[in-house]
Scaffold this motif. Sequence first.
Motif: not given
Length: 165
Positions: A7-10, A13-16, A23-29, A88-91
């Motif tokens: 969710t957006s709550d996750h 934070s930078e860690q979230g 996780q997304i990179r691992n899945i799509f890799r 991640q960079t934009a955040f």
Amino acid sequence: MSTNRWTSDHLLSEQGVALYSDQIRNIFREYGRDMRALADEVQGHLEEQPIDGDNALTRRLHAWMVARHLRDMAKSAQAVMDSAIALQTAFRKTRIELPQARAEKAAKKELHKARKQLTASPSGVINQVADAASAVVPAQQQPGQAPAAPSQPVMALGDLFQRAE
């Protein structure tokens, strides 16, 4: 509804954001690898089993036409991985570095204001130097007047700076 859903709550934070991006990179890799391998496999099988009337060139062309869509899907998976890194960079730039930069800019502005007020005050350094300089440099004389004698003796240049301190 599943409780394992992001969710957006996750992502507040930078860690979230970093965890989600990884996780997304691992899945799509994995998806990208599977799609590229499948494209090679499909193209090989289609080349081995040509349709009636295909010669060597058209057999390869038809196999490539089918397999290219799997390769496009693999490219799309790579684009998702690139977007995860961009997220991640934009955040980091907007939520972490930008507030820090704004705080530094505000601090510099306050420091500049404080310096400006210090130099504009009657006891400021500029006024002290101006007073010392006016004591050394005689006032301008009006046309037709005789030069006035200095009210104080003329000082050496080094004495001017000692007096300004």
